[in-house]
Design a protein around this motif. Structure first.
Motif, PDB file in Angstrom:
ATOM      1  N   VAL A 290       0.447  -1.256   0.085  1.00  0.00           N
ATOM      2  CA  VAL A 290       0.036  -0.665  -0.090  1.00  0.00           C
ATOM      3  C   VAL A 290       0.558   0.558  -0.056  1.00  0.00           C
ATOM      4  CG1 VAL A 290      -2.034  -1.106   1.232  1.00  0.00           C
ATOM      5  CG2 VAL A 290      -0.536  -0.013   2.533  1.00  0.00           C
ATOM      6  N   ASN A 291       0.178   2.157  -0.571  1.00  0.00           N
ATOM      7  CA  ASN A 291       1.680   3.982  -0.864  1.00  0.00           C
ATOM      8  C   ASN A 291       0.537   4.337   0.372  1.00  0.00           C
ATOM      9  OD1 ASN A 291      -1.110   4.857  -1.495  1.00  0.00           O
ATOM     10  ND2 ASN A 291      -0.041   4.608  -3.473  1.00  0.00           N
ATOM     11  N   ALA A 292       1.466   5.854   0.648  1.00  0.00           N
ATOM     12  CA  ALA A 292       1.060   6.249   1.409  1.00  0.00           C
ATOM     13  C   ALA A 292       0.170   6.449   2.114  1.00  0.00           C
ATOM     14  CB  ALA A 292       1.923   7.739   0.962  1.00  0.00           C
ATOM     15  N   LEU A 293      -0.886   6.765   0.815  1.00  0.00           N
ATOM     16  CA  LEU A 293      -2.663   7.202   0.838  1.00  0.00           C
ATOM     17  C   LEU A 293      -3.065   6.239   1.630  1.00  0.00           C
ATOM     18  CD1 LEU A 293      -3.062   9.515  -2.218  1.00  0.00           C
ATOM     19  CD2 LEU A 293      -2.106  10.139  -0.092  1.00  0.00           C
TER      20      LEU A 293
ATOM     21  N   HIS B  78      -2.193  -0.576  -5.885  1.00  0.00           N
ATOM     22  CA  HIS B  78      -2.291  -0.383  -7.644  1.00  0.00           C
ATOM     23  C   HIS B  78      -3.642  -0.690  -8.167  1.00  0.00           C
ATOM     24  CE1 HIS B  78      -1.563  -4.149  -9.223  1.00  0.00           C
ATOM     25  NE2 HIS B  78      -1.137  -4.147  -8.385  1.00  0.00           N
ATOM     26  N   ARG B  79      -4.400  -1.685  -7.157  1.00  0.00           N
ATOM     27  CA  ARG B  79      -5.361  -1.582  -7.196  1.00  0.00           C
ATOM     28  C   ARG B  79      -6.338  -0.694  -7.538  1.00  0.00           C
ATOM     29  NH1 ARG B  79      -7.363  -6.770  -8.429  1.00  0.00           N
ATOM     30  NH2 ARG B  79      -9.327  -6.289  -9.843  1.00  0.00           N
TER      31      ARG B  79
ATOM     32  N   VAL C 144      -0.913   2.822 -14.197  1.00  0.00           N
ATOM     33  CA  VAL C 144      -1.330   2.759 -12.638  1.00  0.00           C
ATOM     34  C   VAL C 144       0.026   3.167 -11.542  1.00  0.00           C
ATOM     35  CG1 VAL C 144      -2.318   1.156 -11.759  1.00  0.00           C
ATOM     36  CG2 VAL C 144      -3.916   1.795 -13.649  1.00  0.00           C
ATOM     37  N   ARG C 145       0.819   2.254 -12.011  1.00  0.00           N
ATOM     38  CA  ARG C 145       1.944   1.369 -11.085  1.00  0.00           C
ATOM     39  C   ARG C 145       2.687   3.211 -11.118  1.00  0.00           C
ATOM     40  NH1 ARG C 145       2.689  -2.617  -8.615  1.00  0.00           N
ATOM     41  NH2 ARG C 145       4.159  -1.953  -7.200  1.00  0.00           N
TER      42      ARG C 145
ATOM     43  N   TYR D 166      -9.629   3.181 -19.236  1.00  0.00           N
ATOM     44  CA  TYR D 166      -8.594   2.144 -18.710  1.00  0.00           C
ATOM     45  C   TYR D 166      -7.460   2.367 -17.412  1.00  0.00           C
ATOM     46  CZ  TYR D 166     -11.127   1.442 -23.394  1.00  0.00           C
ATOM     47  OH  TYR D 166     -11.981   1.213 -24.196  1.00  0.00           O
ATOM     48  N   MET D 167      -8.159   3.314 -16.633  1.00  0.00           N
ATOM     49  CA  MET D 167      -6.982   3.307 -15.524  1.00  0.00           C
ATOM     50  C   MET D 167      -7.613   4.841 -14.733  1.00  0.00           C
ATOM     51  SD  MET D 167      -3.679   6.427 -17.766  1.00  0.00           S
ATOM     52  CE  MET D 167      -3.675   5.472 -19.261  1.00  0.00           C
TER      53      MET D 167
END
Ligand SMILES: Cc1cc2nc3c(=O)[nH]c(=O)nc-3n(C[C@H](O)[C@H](O)[C@H](O)COP(=O)(O)OP(=O)(O)OC[C@H]3O[C@@H](n4cnc5c(N)ncnc54)[C@H](O)[C@@H]3O)c2cc1C
Ligand SMILES: Cc1ncc(C[n+]2csc(CCOP(=O)(O)OP(=O)(O)O)c2C)c(N)n1
Ligand code: SF4
Ligand code: SF4
Ligand code: SF4
Ligand SMILES: [Mg+2]
Lengths: 596, 351
Positions: free
Chosen positions: B16-19, B23-24, B47-48, B75-76
């Motif tokens: 998971v990122n800082a938020l 990535h999903r 996306v990445r 699609y993103m």
């Protein structure tokens, strides 16, 4: 890592977690798909072939398949594999004439089975169907073994046992009722070509404590008492009942007590709640019906007034680690607890007993009281005598007994044909593409987000009135279909072809579970860490391809693959394909049958 | 295309990122492009990059023109703002949006037809004005959506699927972007996420017009032998001139290159781009060196990829116009529309 050998029969079989975990290797996803398609007959027959008692197991199986179910690893609950068997069994039409019959050509060999439990009945079904004359002896008047004598009727009605025991014997096995075998030597003298011992583990362990003898009238051995209820000899019990023990037998004892007049029923267990041997769902059902489960209490003595039981005294204990880190139960030092009651049911374990096997019969036993047998063939030290079920390895469950029965039947067949039973016939596997069109598959690859459905129960007030009222109602049609759709079709395998891959990454990008990576090859440990999502579950394989054009390898973590087929749908070259894996296990006589 | 929605299940041990997003959470709806299309890989790379930079999805605006490439914003980044404009007109619509709300993060997605054919003029002016945006061209050398006609980036001599040669001189969008004043210019390949993701991240960190030309094979109309935009051709002729790490506050540097082979660039927001020079002596801040390098590789029949030019000190449009620092939607009615008296005052001052 070496490229994976997907032609090894175990490789894809392991990916079908449920089938791999089922002792009888029932093709679970295949029968669940049949249910979803409305083909309950097909679903039933697939089960019947593998596990002999679909209707019985669909109500009572210990379900080792469910903890193995992939869905359980997706922060979710497993598919209700077991109760879906019952769905097929309850809804099937008359399938009797689709079952194999005894061939008119007999092979002249006679096999005697001792005990008519699931192990013996499986041996009888498999061998009679290929021309053996099989006689099944039991001291009871009806066949079924503990399925009939122990499992309470509210969990398993007699009609279901009658029907499926009937099917097992319909291949030609003969049931010899009410005839206890008193001597193995005498049996051997009757000229059987082979003997199968499936007499179970018939002795319930007792609890020797002060007061045991004096209060004997109200202290019952759990399995004897349950048999007596099943056979209609016992109809009532006191109002206050204490059940000693934390296994499934204890759960059956307490729930049966509630139905025979017990209103204050307590299960008292030495260990903690989580450590109890009983299955989680058995504990849940018991508590739902009003049973209290008390933990960390060790029975010390029975109290009584003359010969009338008045209660049980318990010592309070707590779980601790000893110097060597092992869990032990240590007294807390608090005052003992006295629980008043009218009856006690002792359900503290079962033992094997073979009083009828003479020590000079040639059958050797180990120190643990179990026969010395070959773990694969189930052959004993006396080559014509085979064991299976609880008699072979101690108390287990029905599905294990069935699995033993299949293996023993193969061994007996080999033995009777003068071959070495240790040479086991190989399973047959098949891998068939499911592709129907660009994005059409011959299986339903959509993934439902439905949570596991609970099986509806009869209300307590009604259920507890009669020990014969089946408490589970079974899934409704809608629930059955929705539950069947939860199956991920793990037998539809992702099959990769390295030469066809152009490394466009489409499969990597689409895979919802990040299963697929293209990485430089490395030793397994390193490889597992280098994937898009680290492959931490070491019990699940990594599918490794031959090198692709850039010299990297495709590595797929089988662990959480949904078998959704999106990788194959998004692959422009067909390098991925979804193929249905089937594995057929040999049954007695399937090989070289013509020589019989 | 697939009819199935991508199942919601996700790997339990996803990063998971800082938020707090995986990535999903930056994905969009199911792609309707041909299976294997390079454009889908670029979407996955975007996306990445957004995930790794912990960009708040609701602060991103994604705009595009027309074409298979221009369809990809759907699609993103399903939680972001989107605008699918007219063919070739993404740059002007984006410029307008940017002027109205400078606080959003602007991503323009286009194709080689959308940018180098019908939209060439629009592209040129967005670059020369220094619109603060990430401009990605998904370059397959054809008009994929209209069934594979050569676009203006098709190399002379490249063969169509039917075997016909492209006869015109190709437009090199990278060279053009540098010439037009873009301050961050790179080229990459859809089949090389290891290179592409850091480039996109660096482009987001850059302030000003950041342009990335991503070669993106069209599996249906331009992935055959004889094409210079096929997977095989690009893999064989790809020369990476450098590799980069984007070092934000959280991430650490993994590989340490020898001094001299390394170039660190401090970005305006405090992060650093660390370049590992694969082509000795190439200084990305040197405009004429960039042209020379491109020409050298073109002459050798090679495709130079990597960060080609970077000018971190460039002015962006808002600075040039000296606009208000706040998005227009935060200004009150009186400020935005001060009334006829104010207009008269302005007119008077111009007399
Ligand atoms: C209370 C209780 C509840 C259980 N519930 C479940 C459940 O829900 N699910 C599950 O999977 N398993 C359950 N089990 C376990 C399961 O019943 C046994 O593991 C299984 O029946 C073993 O099968 P078997 O073929 O080895 O022998 P058994 O079923 O034990 O059958 C042995 C038969 O041999 C006969 N016999 C013994 N000696 C002789 C002799 N000398 N001559 C002739 N006949 C003889 C006995 O009368 C008996 O009928 C339960 C067990 C108990 C005690
Ligand atoms: C004004 C206008 N002119 C022409 C078209 C027809 N058209 C649709 S997509 C396209 C080309 C797109 O090519 P490109 O930008 O390279 O996208 P790709 O499909 O290759 O990704 C054209 C000419 C149009 N939609 N609108
Ligand atoms: S079937 Fe393919 S796309 Fe679906 S989860 Fe498995 S590997 Fe991923
Ligand atoms: S989608 Fe097919 S061709 Fe593309 S990388 Fe995956 S397996 Fe290879
Ligand atoms: S036509 Fe070409 S560019 Fe368009 S989706 Fe298909 S592969 Fe991609
Ligand atoms: Mg194009």
């Amino acid at each position: 890592m070496q490229a994976t050998d997907i032609s090894h029969p175990d490789y894809f079989h392991k990916v079908v977690d449920c089938q791999w975990a089922c002792p009888a290797h029932t093709p679970v996803p295949e029968y669940i798909r049949r249910i979803a398609d409305g083909d309950n007959d097909g679903a039933y027959l697939i089960n019947w072939e593998s596990n002999v008692f679909p209707g019985i197991l669909g109500r009572t199986c210990d379900r080792p398949c469910e903890p193995a179910c992939r869905r359980g690893r997706l922060q979710e609950e497993p598919v209700a594999i077991c109760r879906l068997k019952r769905v097929a069994a309850d809804r099937k039409s008359d399938i009797a004439d689709r079952l194999p019959k005894a061939p008119s050509a007999r092979n002249g060999k006679r096999v005697g089975c001792i005990g008519a439990g699931p192990a013996s009945l499986t041996v009888a079904r498999d061998l009679a169907a290929i021309g053996y004359d099989v006689a099944v002896f039991d001291s009871d008047s009806q066949a079924g073994g503990m399925m009939r004598s122990q499992i309470p009727k509210f969990r398993l009605p007699d009609e279901v046992i009658d029907e499926e025991v009937g099917y097992a014997l319909s291949t030609g096995g003969a049931f010899v009722a009410s005839s206890r075998v008193e001597s193995l030597k005498a049996m051997l003298a009757e000229g059987f070509d082979a003997i199968f011992v499936g007499c179970g583990a018939p002795r319930g362990r007792d609890l020797d404590a002060p007061g045991r003898r004096e209060a004997a009238k109200n202290i019952h051995i759990g399995i004897d008492w349950l048999a007596s209820v099943s056979f209609g000899h016992t109809h009532s019990i006191g109002r206050r009942v204490v059940v000693l023990g934390g296994g499934n037998t204890a759960m059956d004892c307490c729930r049966t007590s509630l139905r025979l007049g017990g209103c204050d029923v307590k299960v008292v267990v030495r260990s903690g709640f989580a450590e109890m041997k009983a299955s989680a769902w058995e504990k849940e059902d018991a508590m739902h019906e009003g049973v209290a489960i008390l933990n960390f209490l060790v029975p010390k003595a029975f109290t009584h007034q003359r010969d009338r039981l008045t209660g049980v005294i318990f010592e309070k204990v707590t779980a601790e680690k000893d110097d060597r880190g092992r869990r032990i139960l240590a007294p807390t030092g608090e005052p003992d607890v006295h629980i008043e009651c009218d009856d006690v049911l002792v359900a503290v374990g079962q033992e094997n007993a073979f009083p009828w096997i003479e020590s000079d019969s040639g059958v050797a036993f180990g120190k643990n009281g179990l026969p010395s047998i070959d773990p694969v063939t189930f052959q004993s030290s006396l080559p014509s005598v085979f064991f299976g079920g609880d008699a072979a390895l101690g108390p287990k469950n029905i599905i294990t007994a069935v699995a033993h029965g299949h293996e023993a039947a193969i061994s007996i067949d080999a033995f009777c044909r003068g071959e070495d039973p240790r040479v086991r016939p190989a399973p047959m596997t098949n891998l068939v593409s499911q592709k129907m069109g660009l994005h059409e598959w011959s299986y339903d690859n959509a993934i439902t987000l439905d949570r596991r459905f609970a099986v509806p129960h009869v209300e307590n007030t009604k259920a507890l009135k009669n020990v014969k009222t089946e408490v589970e109602l079974g899934f409704t049609d809608e629930q059955a279909l929705a539950e069947a759709r939860r199956c991920l079709n793990c037998d539809v395998q992702t099959v990769f072809s390295a030469p066809a891959c152009i490394e466009c990454d489409a499969c990597v990008d689409i895979c919802p579970l990040d299963c697929i990576s293209f990485v430089p090859n490395a030793p397994e440990e390193e490889l597992r860490r280098s994937l898009n999502a680290p492959a931490l579950n070491l019990t699940q394989a990594i599918y490794v391809s031959e090198p692709v054009k850039t010299g990297r390898i495709m590595a797929k973590d089988e662990d959480l693959c949904l078998h959704c087929g999106l990788c194959a749908e998004r692959c422009p070259t067909g390098a991925w394909d979804m193929r249905k894996f089937t594995i057929e296990f040999p049954r007695a006589g399937h090989t070289c049958q013509s020589t019989l | 295309m697939s009819y199935l929605a991508k199942p919601k299940f996700q790997h339990p041990s996803l990063e998971v990122n800082a938020l707090g997003f995986t990535h999903r959470d930056y994905e969009g709806s199911m792609s309707t492009l041909c299976a294997g299309c390079g454009h889908d890989s670029i979407s996955a790379a975007i996306v990445r990059a957004c995930f790794e930079l912990s960009l708040p999805p609701h602060r991103i605006a994604k705009l595009s023109g027309i074409g298979c490439s221009s369809k990809t914003p759907t699609y993103m980044l399903g939680q972001s703002h989107g605008f699918n404009s007219v063919h070739g007109r993404m740059p002007s619509v984006l410029t307008g949006a940017n002027l109205a709300n400078r606080d959003l993060i602007y991503l323009g997605v286009s194709g080689d037809g959308d940018t180098a054919s019908i939209g060439l003029g629009q592209f040129a002016h967005a670059m020369r004005r220094g619109v603060n945006m990430v401009y990605i061209v998904e370059n397959n050398g054809v008009y994929g959506l209209t069934k594979g006609q050569f676009s203006a980036t098709a190399d002379r001599g490249s063969k169509s699927k039917k075997g016909v040669d492209a006869t015109d001189e190709p437009i090199d969008l990278v060279a053009l972007a540098i010439q037009l004043g873009a301050s961050f210019v790179a080229r990459s390949f859809s089949g090389d996420k290891a290179q592409l993701v850091p480039l996109i991240k660096a482009a987001f960190e850059h302030r000003g017009a950041a342009f990335i030309d991503v070669i993106s094979p069209c599996v249906t109309f331009n992935n055959h032998a004889g094409s210079t935009k096929s997977f095989d051709y690009v893999r064989e002729h790809n020369i990476a001139v450098n590799a980069l790490d984007v070092i934000t506050g959280r991430s650490t540097i993994e590989v340490d290159y020898a001094e001299g082979d390394r170039q660190d660039v401090l970005m305006h927001d405090g992060s650093t781009i660390r370049l590992h020079k694969l082509e000795a002596g190439l200084d990305v801040s040197d405009r004429s060196a960039a042209f020379g390098m491109l020409e050298r590789h073109r002459f050798a029949g090679e495709i130079a990829t990597g960060l080609v030019y970077l000018n971190e000190g460039a002015r962006e449009l808002h600075e040039s116009l000296d606009t208000t620092h706040r998005p227009l939607n935060e200004l009150g009615q009186e400020v935005l529309c001060p009334g006829s008296k104010a207009l008269q005052a302005i007119n008077a001052s111009l007399r």
